[in-house]
Design a protein around this motif. Structure first.
Motif, short mmCIF file in Angstrom:
data_model
loop_
_atom_site.label_atom_id
_atom_site.label_comp_id
_atom_site.label_asym_id
_atom_site.label_seq_id
_atom_site.Cartn_x
_atom_site.Cartn_y
_atom_site.Cartn_z
N ARG A 85 0.86 -1.18 0.00
CA ARG A 85 0.00 0.00 0.00
C ARG A 85 0.89 1.23 0.00
NH1 ARG A 85 -2.60 -3.53 3.59
NH2 ARG A 85 -4.76 -3.90 3.01
N GLY A 86 0.38 2.32 -0.53
CA GLY A 86 1.13 3.56 -0.45
C GLY A 86 1.11 4.06 0.99
N GLY A 87 2.24 4.50 1.49
CA GLY A 87 2.28 5.10 2.82
C GLY A 87 1.93 6.57 2.68
N THR A 88 1.03 7.04 3.56
CA THR A 88 0.60 8.44 3.45
C THR A 88 1.30 9.31 4.50
OG1 THR A 88 -1.33 7.87 4.76
CG2 THR A 88 -1.61 7.88 2.38
N GLU A 89 0.90 10.57 4.56
CA GLU A 89 1.58 11.55 5.42
C GLU A 89 1.19 11.39 6.88
OE1 GLU A 89 0.23 15.03 3.28
OE2 GLU A 89 2.25 15.35 2.52
N GLN A 90 1.67 10.32 7.49
CA GLN A 90 1.39 10.10 8.91
C GLN A 90 2.51 9.23 9.49
OE1 GLN A 90 -1.96 7.37 9.51
NE2 GLN A 90 -2.03 7.02 7.31
N VAL A 91 2.43 8.99 10.78
CA VAL A 91 3.48 8.22 11.44
C VAL A 91 3.47 6.78 10.92
CG1 VAL A 91 2.01 7.73 13.43
CG2 VAL A 91 4.47 7.61 13.70
N THR A 92 4.66 6.20 10.79
CA THR A 92 4.80 4.83 10.30
C THR A 92 5.55 4.00 11.36
OG1 THR A 92 5.02 5.71 8.06
CG2 THR A 92 5.61 3.40 8.36
N TYR A 93 5.08 2.78 11.58
CA TYR A 93 5.70 1.88 12.54
C TYR A 93 6.28 0.68 11.82
CZ TYR A 93 2.79 4.46 15.83
OH TYR A 93 2.19 5.46 16.56
N ALA A 94 7.27 0.03 12.42
CA ALA A 94 7.78 -1.22 11.87
C ALA A 94 8.28 -2.10 13.00
CB ALA A 94 8.90 -0.96 10.87
N LYS A 95 8.11 -3.40 12.82
CA LYS A 95 8.61 -4.36 13.79
C LYS A 95 9.23 -5.54 13.06
CE LYS A 95 6.31 -7.39 16.77
NZ LYS A 95 7.17 -8.51 16.93
N GLY A 96 10.35 -6.00 13.56
CA GLY A 96 11.00 -7.18 13.01
C GLY A 96 10.65 -8.40 13.86
N THR A 97 10.59 -9.56 13.21
CA THR A 97 10.37 -10.81 13.91
C THR A 97 11.47 -11.78 13.48
OG1 THR A 97 7.99 -10.45 13.82
CG2 THR A 97 8.72 -12.70 14.30
N VAL A 98 12.23 -12.25 14.44
CA VAL A 98 13.31 -13.18 14.10
C VAL A 98 12.68 -14.54 13.82
CG1 VAL A 98 15.44 -14.27 14.87
CG2 VAL A 98 14.92 -11.90 15.53
N LEU A 107 17.36 -15.25 9.69
CA LEU A 107 16.31 -14.80 8.78
C LEU A 107 15.32 -13.99 9.61
CD1 LEU A 107 15.14 -15.00 5.88
CD2 LEU A 107 13.77 -16.91 6.70
N VAL A 108 15.11 -12.74 9.21
CA VAL A 108 14.24 -11.86 9.97
C VAL A 108 13.16 -11.30 9.05
CG1 VAL A 108 14.15 -9.88 11.55
CG2 VAL A 108 16.28 -11.18 11.32
N ASN A 109 11.91 -11.37 9.48
CA ASN A 109 10.82 -10.74 8.74
C ASN A 109 10.55 -9.38 9.39
OD1 ASN A 109 10.60 -13.02 7.23
ND2 ASN A 109 8.67 -13.70 8.12
N ALA A 110 10.07 -8.45 8.61
CA ALA A 110 9.68 -7.16 9.18
C ALA A 110 8.44 -6.68 8.48
CB ALA A 110 10.81 -6.16 9.03
N GLU A 111 7.61 -5.95 9.21
CA GLU A 111 6.48 -5.33 8.54
C GLU A 111 6.33 -3.90 8.99
OE1 GLU A 111 3.00 -7.74 9.10
OE2 GLU A 111 2.50 -6.83 11.00
N ALA A 112 5.75 -3.10 8.09
CA ALA A 112 5.53 -1.69 8.37
C ALA A 112 4.05 -1.40 8.24
CB ALA A 112 6.32 -0.83 7.38
N TRP A 113 3.54 -0.58 9.12
CA TRP A 113 2.13 -0.20 9.07
C TRP A 113 1.98 1.25 9.51
CZ3 TRP A 113 4.41 -3.00 12.93
CH2 TRP A 113 4.22 -2.56 14.24
N GLN A 114 0.76 1.81 9.27
CA GLN A 114 0.50 3.18 9.71
C GLN A 114 -0.63 3.18 10.73
OE1 GLN A 114 0.46 5.39 5.88
NE2 GLN A 114 2.49 6.09 6.48
N ASP A 115 -1.81 3.73 10.39
CA ASP A 115 -2.84 3.83 11.42
C ASP A 115 -3.54 2.51 11.74
OD1 ASP A 115 -3.78 3.99 8.86
OD2 ASP A 115 -5.42 5.35 9.31
#
Lengths: 134, 159
Positions: A85-98, A107-115
């Motif tokens: 998805r396009g990230g819009t003009e707001q705060v963005t979070y991300a977390k990695g999972t080993v 091998l580490v997965n990570a995901e990013a999300w907003q609201d």
């Protein structure tokens, strides 16, 4: 433990900070600014990737620290990023999972999300060589 | 889950369909935002490729204080260079979005060296463009990274 981690200069310069800790895995955050903007109104895919990379490394460092290997050097082998998805003009979070941290490679997965955390904007999978400090 | 009001339509950097001149457009596109912050600048281009440069600076260091660039800036460099290679091959600006990008790191970029990102569009369909590229820090035969990925046209076909 992870809350005391210091992030590298790249993270600091972009405004990436550790937001909070989730079951030992740090959640990182970056505020929207022109520094992370791509096309007008949207977050740059590279900035998103950089945030997920920092989250992945932070999760891996936390895991290595928990098993007494905090001094291990980390060397990225590759990264695969899926932009959903396009990230819009707001705060963005991300977390990695080993997903798997062996003796020599992780091998580490990570995901990013907003609201909405249930609607991630991007996923990353990162492979990292673990090199014991001399 | 609340549905926030749809954001107003995006304003594109260029009007869709504008003839794309990489040397002019990349100067404009790398002046603002993330590319501008990174210091990306136009380096060279051909029929289906574009090179941008990323000057080394302390702020972009990612690993263990060794002066090694973080991979984030390399991904951004390659995202931008490959994106522009698509418009260069297509001959016009077509709004698109990166679907995926894979980066293989051959070695760390040397501290202090400018990194050149060469993006190439090797196949263009109506809606998907296939890209690849390398990043090097002086010797194209000894790359820092290899990249492969895809983009999707979001507001009308590439051709």
């Amino acid at each position: 433990m992870s809350a005391q981690q210091t992030l590298p200069p790249y993270a600091e310069a972009l405004g990436i900070v550790i937001d909070h800790d989730e079951a030992g895995e740090p959640v990182l955050r970056v505020e929207f600014s022109t520094r992370v903007q791509g096309r007008p109104g949207f977050l740059h895919g590279g900035a998103m990737s950089g945030l997920m990379e920092m989250a992945a490394f932070a999760a891996l460092r936390a895991e290595l620290a928990a098993r007494g290997e905090a001094s291990m050097q980390l060397k990225p082998v590759n990264i695969q990023v899926e932009f959903m998805r396009g990230g819009t003009e707001q705060v963005t979070y991300a977390k990695g999972t080993v997903t798997r941290a062996g003796r020599r490679v992780a091998l580490v997965n990570a995901e990013a999300w907003q609201d909405d955390r249930t609607k991630p904007i991007a996923l990353a999978q990162i492979k990292v060589l673990l090199i014991p400090a001399e | 889950m609340s549905n926030p009001p749809s954001p107003s339509p995006p304003t594109h950097v260029l009007p869709p369909g504008t003839r794309f001149d990489p040397s002019l457009a990349s100067r404009m596109m790398t002046r603002h935002g993330h590319g501008g912050w990174l210091g990306l600048t136009y380096h060279a281009h051909g029929e289906d490729w574009v090179e941008l440069s990323l000057p080394w600076r302390e702020e972009l260091v990612g690993i263990d204080g060794a002066g090694v660039l973080a991979s984030g800036p390399i991904i951004s460099l390659m995202d931008n260079a490959t994106s522009m290679s698509v418009w260069t091959r297509s001959g016009k600006f077509v709004p698109h979005a990166t679907l995926d990008l894979r980066v293989d790191y051959m070695r760390a970029a040397r501290p202090g060296n400018t990194v050149i990102g060469r993006g190439e569009c090797y196949k263009l369909t109506r809606t998907i463009s296939f890209i690849r590229g390398i990043a090097h820090d002086g010797d194209p035969a000894d790359p820092v990274a290899h990249v492969i990925g895809t983009f999707m046209a979001t507001h009308g076909p590439y051709r």
